[in-house]
Design a protein around this motif. Structure first.
Motif: not given
Length: 439
Positions: A187-192, A285-296
């Protein structure tokens, strides 16, 4: 062997591992001591290939949700796409479980992984050529769901062929660790990437990532596993016999029913994360990646914690209850906060609890099941874990469209909390019966 026998302490009857074992010497000894499943060559290959491929899978998952929301602007459309992906699993996974008990699992996994690669390539091409529509995403999600209906129970049942009974719990926990480590990176890569160049890059990279798992599968050295010499019954009859087996084994039955409820409504709060990122936290999109990454991150910590030690029967029960409780608190906390920083912590807690519950459920099912029914039970596990999400995603998507994402996520958290309360009551009664029997 019956489930009751396992609960009385008898060892489960499982096949031996295949493939060469890693030598217990040198710098690798400390790693084997903590993660004994890694001494099996085939499992090491499997984990390495999965590690690369799953990063691509998570990239596609994040990019697909963002793509649908960007193109449609509809919360309900997110639920429709999720429904399209999960419905084939609900319909086909029972039959796939029967197939998994009859075929050479390794060969069929190669086929399913290759098909998933082609679907990722097709979606990337549609996005790159600007021909993509929500309807096209729905069709591709449905096709991928059909492939996953066979792939997931096959891979779950294949683990025991790689590591044998002794290292099975550790292998399941390690597999979960790899899955959730990818959940951090992907998700972090995807958000970026989505923010920089758009969604198509994520789909193309996911297609390329399948080459790693295909190379790993084709490099394995496997002994031929003997299947039953009996004449195969029709698929429907095979499925019904598996269903009857589960019905007469209360621990398996209760684990699967509870999983179906939690996965169907509780875990589906995740389809609303794009809405939280864009409309609640205004983070894009960056915040979305961060939220998914945090759960990960929470999920990885949980999976490694589970993999680092062996658990008794009582400890497995506690893990189920603790995991479900932490997941519920994390989701309810996410609905209550309006600050991204707090939301990331609640996401991490939800991820930690979800994996503690889900991995323990998977472990117990695989330890309790009779080998003759392993594929069918894992097919039912797939139905309850992913198939029920088809209805749940539509329900939560509709609620979010009418009342907002926080209200829909609150329902998911409340349902999970209610399931935890039911589980606590069941485990308390079970402990009382065991004490009375021992007295």
């Amino acid at each position: 062997m019956s489930v009751a026998a396992w609960y009385k302490g008898a060892p489960p009857m499982l096949p031996d591992a295949t493939g060469e074992a890693m030598p217990r010497a040198g710098a690798r000894r400390w790693l084997i001591a903590g993660f004994p499943a890694l001494r099996h060559r085939n499992f090491r290959l499997f984990i390495a290939g999965q590690g690369v491929s799953l990063i691509g899978t998570w990239m596609q998952s994040v990019a697909q949700s963002w793509l649908v929301y960007r193109v449609s602007g509809s919360r309900f459309a997110l639920g429709v796409v999720a429904f399209a992906g999960y419905l084939p699993i609900l319909c086909l996974a029972p039959a796939a479980g029967v197939v998994a008990d009859r075929v050479e699992r390794h060969r069929l996994i190669v086929v399913t992984q290759a098909l998933a690669m082609l679907l990722a390539l097709a979606l990337g091409t549609l996005v790159a050529t600007r021909l993509v529509t929500v309807a096209a995403v729905v069709v591709i999600a449905g096709c991928l769901g059909a492939v996953s209906a066979f792939d997931i129970p096959l891979r779950q049942a294949f683990i025991v062929e790689m590591v044998g009974p002794e290292d099975l719990p550790n292998a399941i926990a390690l597999n979960s660790s790899i899955f959730n480590a990818a959940r951090v990176v992907g998700p972090a890569l995807a958000g970026s990437l989505v923010a920089a160049v758009g969604e198509a890059a994520c789909f193309f990279l996911n297609a390329a990532s399948y080459l790693a798992v295909l190379a790993a599968l084709l490099s394995m050295r496997l002994n031929r596993v003997r299947r039953s010499a009996e004449t195969p019954s029709p698929v429907l009859a095979g499925f019904l016999s598996g269903l009857d087996y589960v019905r007469h084994e209360p621990p398996l039955r209760n684990l699967l029913i509870l999983l179906g409820i939690v996965s169907g409504l509780g875990l589906q709060y995740s389809i609303l994360i794009p809405v939280f990122a864009k409309e609640i936290f205004h983070a894009g999109a960056t915040g979305y990646g961060l939220l998914v990454t945090a759960a990960g991150i929470g999920s990885v910590v949980s999976a490694l914690h589970l993999a680092a030690r062996r658990y008794s029967r009582t400890q497995h029960r506690r893990n189920l209850l603790a995991g479900l409780g932490m997941f519920s608190v994390g989701v309810l906390g996410l609905t209550a906060t309006r600050r991204l920083g707090f939301a990331l912590w609640f996401q991490a807690l939800a991820g930690y609890g979800a994996i503690r519950y889900l991995a323990t459920t998977n472990t117990l099912l695989q330890l309790l099941v009779d080998e003759r029914y392993r594929g069918r039970v894992m097919g039912l596990h797939t139905v309850m874990f992913l198939g029920t999400a088809s209805a749940g995603s539509l329900v939560l998507g509709a609620v979010a469209q009418r009342f907002g994402a926080p209200a829909a996520a609150a329902i998911a958290g409340a349902v999970s909390l209610a399931c935890g309360s039911w589980l606590a009551t069941r485990l308390r009664r079970l402990a009382m019966r065991e004490r009375q029997a021992a007295a």
